[in-house]
Design an enzyme around this catalytic site. Structure first.
Site, short mmCIF file in Angstrom:
data_model
loop_
_atom_site.label_atom_id
_atom_site.label_comp_id
_atom_site.label_asym_id
_atom_site.label_seq_id
_atom_site.Cartn_x
_atom_site.Cartn_y
_atom_site.Cartn_z
N GLU A 60 54.97 114.53 104.43
CA GLU A 60 54.90 113.16 103.10
C GLU A 60 54.86 111.80 103.61
OE1 GLU A 60 56.85 115.81 102.94
OE2 GLU A 60 56.31 116.91 101.24
N HIS A 129 65.48 120.25 94.38
CA HIS A 129 63.88 120.30 93.64
C HIS A 129 63.90 119.61 92.36
CE1 HIS A 129 63.06 122.52 97.29
NE2 HIS A 129 61.59 122.80 96.80
#
Lengths: 327, 336
Positions: A60, A129
């Site tokens: 990322e 998450h």
């Protein structure tokens, strides 16, 4: 008018902007050959080829920063995070390199980039998450933050974001991808400005301020409340930054009561800022203290029943409305 | 060579002798500029952090002498040298240190954030390793557009242990991006010796994990730096791919102005001072008959004069008006 899903709306936005501008490209994990972890980029690789739709490794910070570097020299990347929970791995890139560059360089380098992907809790994904990142990113001057709740807003805001010359985060929601809604025909150029809230339902008794996931809850709550004789106004922020203070103030000035339904944790959350703005601007107009409906202040539990207890809901919004109406 | 020598943006176009003298002159400019800045810092005219490059001049000057005018350049926070070697005026650089709007970043960046768009200088960046993905992005853009320009990304030895370093290396190698990562190995990440920070004995070894070609350059030898980087860039222009160059160098000052550098011995410092890149290159040019003492003094005087002039210019520059505070947060609505 036709109906399409929120997912399809985002897909159309990217497709149209990539057709329009060859400098626009899409990168992220699984966006190309897999057609997107949530299929938002379905078909784009086939249409635009591997030069403009690129699968990245699970890096990322690497691909977010790569997008910013490319934007420094005028390309217009769309960077998809598989979820904004993973954007935290790239936090330095998103909050340092993207929004600071213009100032640090004395105005020499703007960063026309979009970071997009699902944000906020979905269903039983557990603590790592389920992050609702909007309060984090809204705390950095130089970033714009859009939080669409409907297919129409998703398309119109994403298209505007791609054309914006500044870094914009489009915070979507996994829970909304399948939701369908009315939208203009494809031939109509649909651009929705950042920083403009929309009244999703008019009312006179209380303003429910909401965005993204909480808009559907607020609308359902208003429907229920109407049957009780309470006319709730549902104000969808659509963007957190810039924040449409004017519409917020005008609505609460009319209803004199305000409930903020936010999908994040309450401490230093979006509602805290809005409640401050409301009391600062129209203290005398308020007939009751502003209330907030947010998540419980705990890391998200996996257990379904506990998760439901943590999340904002239609019922919690109705309860808050009763409170501000002293019912 | 005239008394005032413009910094040549594309030194490869200069004829042989001038090109060599130009290398010396650029190193002198950077050294004298920073000595002047160092004084000003002690007089509290400069705020924040200030990391001096003194001792490492051959790295930036040599590497950038091998670059083309349209190549992209990006570096970390020890950035004065790269911006000067790229062609920014000492006035703009000194004024940036004083935080004024005639500075190279309008006084909004400071020592660690020098930018110079006109000379394709994409900044000084102050989060260790954080600019490496940006460099990959610059190289991505030139490849996307089918250009043969390269990106030169300078980093310190401290950066090689950051996650962003590894992600940028992998992405650049995977996508065959034309970026030369030039690690200025001055042996210390602030006060921690590279041997106490990196698992590899040789910094250059890091490239192996990414199937990236690498070279080791003598970072105290400006010609060796230039020729090494030139070789890498030539290969990259023919066929885009990344390159890793470890430049072995040494800084004579502390990590920043506030660092007394007690983590190293006087003997070690003295040993490296014997390899001073400016003194050494001067000696070489003298021995080759390309320079005489008078000419050297002339160049050095000019570098000192321009540094003093830059300080005067900086001090006389006006402050940024407070009304401009919100002007650079977003592009739209801003009067750029």
């Amino acid at each position: 008018m036709r109906e399409i899903s929120y997912r399809q709306a985002l897909n159309e936005a990217m497709e149209e902007e990539m057709m329009r501008d060859p400098d626009v490209f899409l990168i992220g994990e699984e966006v190309a050959e897999y057609n997107g972890a949530y299929k938002v980029s379905q078909g784009l690789l086939e249409k635009f080829g591997p030069k403009r739709v690129l699968d990245t490794p699970i890096s990322e910070a690497g691909f977010a920063g790569l997008g910013i570097g490319a934007a420094m020299v005028g390309l217009r990347p769309i960077v998809e995070f598989m979820t904004f929970s993973f954007s935290l791995v790239a936090f330095d890139q998103v909050v340092n390199n993207a929004p600071n560059m213009l100032t640090m360089s004395g105005g020499q380098f703007n960063i026309p980039i979009v970071f997009r992907g699902p944000n906020g809790p979905a269903h039983q994904l557990g603590a790592t998450h389920s992050h609702a990142t909007e309060p984090l990113y809204s705390n950095f001057p130089g970033l714009k933050v859009a939080v669409p709740a409907t297919p129409r807003d998703a398309k119109g805001l994403l298209k505007t974001a791609i054309r914006d010359d500044n870094p914009v985060l489009v915070l979507e929601s996994e829970l909304l991808y399948n939701i369908a809604g009315p939208i203009e025909d494809k031939e109509v150029e649909l651009l929705i400005p950042l920083g403009k809230a929309e009244l999703k339902r008019e009312g006179v008794d209380v303003t429910i301020i909401c965005y993204a996931q909480t808009v559907r809850m607020a609308l359902a709550a208003a429907e229920y409340l109407a049957k009780q004789g309470i006319q709730a106004e549902v104000l969808d922020l659509r963007s957190i930054k810039p924040l449409d203070r004017e519409t917020i103030i005008s609505s609460v000035s009319k209803t004199h009561r305000c409930v903020i339904a936010e999908q994040n944790k309450p401490f230093c959350g979006i509602g805290a800022e809005i409640a401050f703005q409301v009391q600062r601007e129209i203290f005398d107009e308020l007939d009751a203290p502003v209330l907030r409906v947010a998540q419980e202040e705990v890391p998200m539990p996996y257990n379904e029943r506990l998760e439901a207890a943590v999340l904002p809901s239609q019922e919690k919004i109705i309860e808050a409305v009763y409170q501000v109406c002293y019912l | 060579m005239p008394a005032t020598i413009p910094v040549e943006k594309d030194a490869t176009k200069l004829p042989g002798l001038e090109r060599e003298l130009h290398l010396l002159y650029q190193m002198l400019l950077i050294r004298r500029f920073e000595e002047r800045a160092s004084q000003a810092y002690q007089q509290q005219k400069i705020g924040g952090f200030c990391h001096l490059y003194i001792g490492q001049e051959a790295v930036a000057v040599g590497a950038l002498a091998a670059a083309r005018e349209d190549d992209y350049v990006i570096t970390a926070y020890r950035d004065h040298a790269h911006v000067i070697a790229r062609g920014a005026s000492l006035n703009a650089c000194m004024t940036e240190l004083l935080g004024k709007p005639t500075g190279c970043s309008r006084g909004l960046g400071g020592s660690m954030h020098f930018f110079d768009r006109a000379n394709h200088m994409y900044g000084g960046h102050a989060i260790v390793g954080g600019h490496l993905p940006l460099a990959s992005g610059l190289a991505f853009a030139s490849k996307y557009r089918g250009e043969d320009r390269c990106t030169l990304c300078f980093l310190g030895d401290g950066a090689i242990n950051q996650g962003a370093f590894h992600e940028a290396f992998n992405l650049s190698a995977l996508w065959k991006l034309p970026v030369a990562f030039i690690c200025e190995n001055n042996l210390f990440g602030m006060g921690t010796h590279v041997a106490r920070a990196a698992s590899v004995k040789e910094v250059a070894t890091r490239a192996k994990g990414y199937d990236m070609p690498s070279m080791i350059a003598d970072g105290m030898d400006v010609r060796h730096m230039r020729d090494t980087v030139y070789t890498a860039l030539q290969a990259m222009r023919k066929k885009p791919h990344p390159f890793f160059i470890e430049a072995r160098t040494y800084r004579y000052r502390g990590h920043s102005m506030s660092d007394p550098a007690t983590y190293r011995t006087k003997e070690e410092l003295e040993k490296y001072k014997q390899e001073d890149p400016i003194a050494d290159f001067k000696a070489i040019l003298l021995s080759e008959g390309k320079l005489d003492e008078t000419k050297f003094q002339e160049l050095d005087r000019e570098a000192k004069r321009l540094s003093a002039e830059a300080m005067r210019f900086a001090e006389e520059s006006s402050e940024l008006p407070l009304e401009d505070l919100h002007k650079y947060t977003f592009v739209d609505g801003a009067d750029r």
